[in-house]
Design an enzyme around this catalytic site. Structure first.
Site, mmCIF file in Angstrom:
data_model
loop_
_atom_site.group_PDB
_atom_site.id
_atom_site.type_symbol
_atom_site.label_atom_id
_atom_site.label_comp_id
_atom_site.label_asym_id
_atom_site.label_seq_id
_atom_site.Cartn_x
_atom_site.Cartn_y
_atom_site.Cartn_z
ATOM 1 N N HIS A 53 0.803 -1.220 0.000
ATOM 2 C CA HIS A 53 0.000 0.000 0.000
ATOM 3 C C HIS A 53 0.842 1.280 0.000
ATOM 4 O O HIS A 53 0.788 2.066 -0.942
ATOM 5 C CB HIS A 53 -0.887 0.043 1.257
HETATM 6 O O1 RIB Z 1 -5.078 -0.157 4.748
HETATM 7 C C1 RIB Z 1 -3.685 -0.118 4.508
HETATM 8 C C2 RIB Z 1 -3.045 0.941 5.344
HETATM 9 O O2 RIB Z 1 -3.247 0.653 6.725
HETATM 10 C C3 RIB Z 1 -1.516 0.997 5.153
HETATM 11 O O3 RIB Z 1 -1.078 2.317 5.348
HETATM 12 C C4 RIB Z 1 -1.014 0.117 6.250
HETATM 13 O O4 RIB Z 1 0.305 0.474 6.669
HETATM 14 C C5 RIB Z 1 -1.984 0.420 7.345
HETATM 15 O O5 RIB Z 1 -1.547 1.609 7.995
#
Ligand code: RIB
Ligand code: CA
Length: 310
Positions: free
Chosen positions: A240
């Site tokens: 992500h």
């Molecule tokens: O949903 C994904 C996000 O939530 C990313 O930033 C992961 O690190 C968590 O913080």
């Protein structure tokens, strides 16, 4: 756009990979500001310091921020990231303590002390520190070049509830304040991040770089993978947060649309949902560049190339 960035983060393995991507690149990282999210604040701060040490950047200011959301209790994600928040590779303890100063104050100071449009704010976790900075000094909204944030989801739904993605779910009130602030926003929702899935070949590519950072990234991804592989039945987990930094380095990897995005803060069923008006049916004013497509191969080759520079 100025080349100076502030990175607000809640490390987390994917945050840590994003930090390494930024620190291995030509970006001028002014500071790392830390919030609670994946794990509580004391651990996210420790993890941010460890990553700076790994990148030989123990000179980089790391400021602690809010220990929880603007309203309600903190929700964490140890089941995804492990009890330390950075499981998968055992890094030595941090070489230093966090820098003096409160993250929201420092975000305001760093932005107000630089020319208009010089600073880009990258957010990798809940938006609490950013909302607090906006409350302290609303002028930062127009002084910033932009905010590039990982968070939300629409066609892809949520990953924490059926409707909400984790970063927004943890602090929907903060997200609502940021999305209505007038800031020039680039949003990296699950719709994009679920296209950049690690897999054994991609993990191997990090291992084959031959430096410590590559070894560590392979260990983090190898750990971080297991939960999402089980949940989504995929052969790897979505990376992500590195999408935020990759966008700054190679924006052409991504494509999306300027839409209106509103945040649900009331409904118990859909609290934390990012309501993206992708088809422009609401008549509401667009307020975010919502990314929906990414060149995954190009993304991973940028990642491997840049981690190889550390
Ligand atoms: O949903 C994904 C996000 O939530 C990313 O930033 C992961 O690190 C968590 O913080
Ligand atoms: Ca994160």
């Amino acid at each position: 756009m100025g080349n100076s960035v502030i990175i607000d983060t809640d490390p987390g393995q994917d945050d840590a990979v994003a930090l390494l991507l930024a620190l291995g690149s030509t970006l001028d990282v002014l500071a790392v500001t830390v919030g609670a999210g994946n794990v509580p604040l004391d651990l996210t701060v420790k993890n941010a310091l460890k990553v700076c040490d790994l990148a030989n950047r123990s000179d980089l200011p790391v400021y602690a921020g809010a220990g929880g959301p603007l309203e309600g209790d903190l929700v964490t994600a140890e089941h995804v990231h492990g009890p330390s928040g950075l499981d998968g590779y055992d890094l030595p303890p941090p070489s230093r303590l966090a820098s003096k100063g409160y993250a929201p104050d420092k975000i305001v100071e760093l932005i107000m002390n630089r020319p208009v449009g010089e600073v880009t704010l990258c957010t990798l976790g809940p938006l609490t520190n950013v909302a607090l900075a906006l409350r302290l000094e609303p002028k930062i909204a127009k002084r910033l070049s932009k905010v590039v944030m990982m968070g939300g989801g629409f066609f892809e739904g949520g990953n924490t509830t059926p409707a909400a993605e984790f970063n927004i779910y943890v602090d929907p009130v903060a997200a609502a304040e940021v999305f209505s602030s007038g800031i020039d926003l680039v949003m990296m929702p699950l719709d994009v991040t679920h296209q950049v899935l690690s897999n054994p070949d991609r993990v191997r590519a990090f291992k084959e770089i031959g430096n410590l950072a590559g070894e560590v990234v392979a260990g983090w991804i190898g750990f971080f993978d297991r939960y999402d592989m089980e949940k989504y039945g995929t052969e790897g987990a979505p990376l992500h947060d590195p999408c935020v930094i990759a966008y700054l380095l190679e924006p052409g990897l991504f494509s999306g649309r300027f839409c209106n995005v509103e945040i649900e803060t009331e409904s118990p069923l859909t609290r934390g949902m990012t309501v993206v008006d992708w088809w422009g049916v609401s008549g509401r004013t667009p307020n975010a560049h919502v990314m929906r497509h990414v060149d995954a191969e190009g993304f991973f080759s940028l990642l491997v190339r840049t981690v190889g520079m550390l």
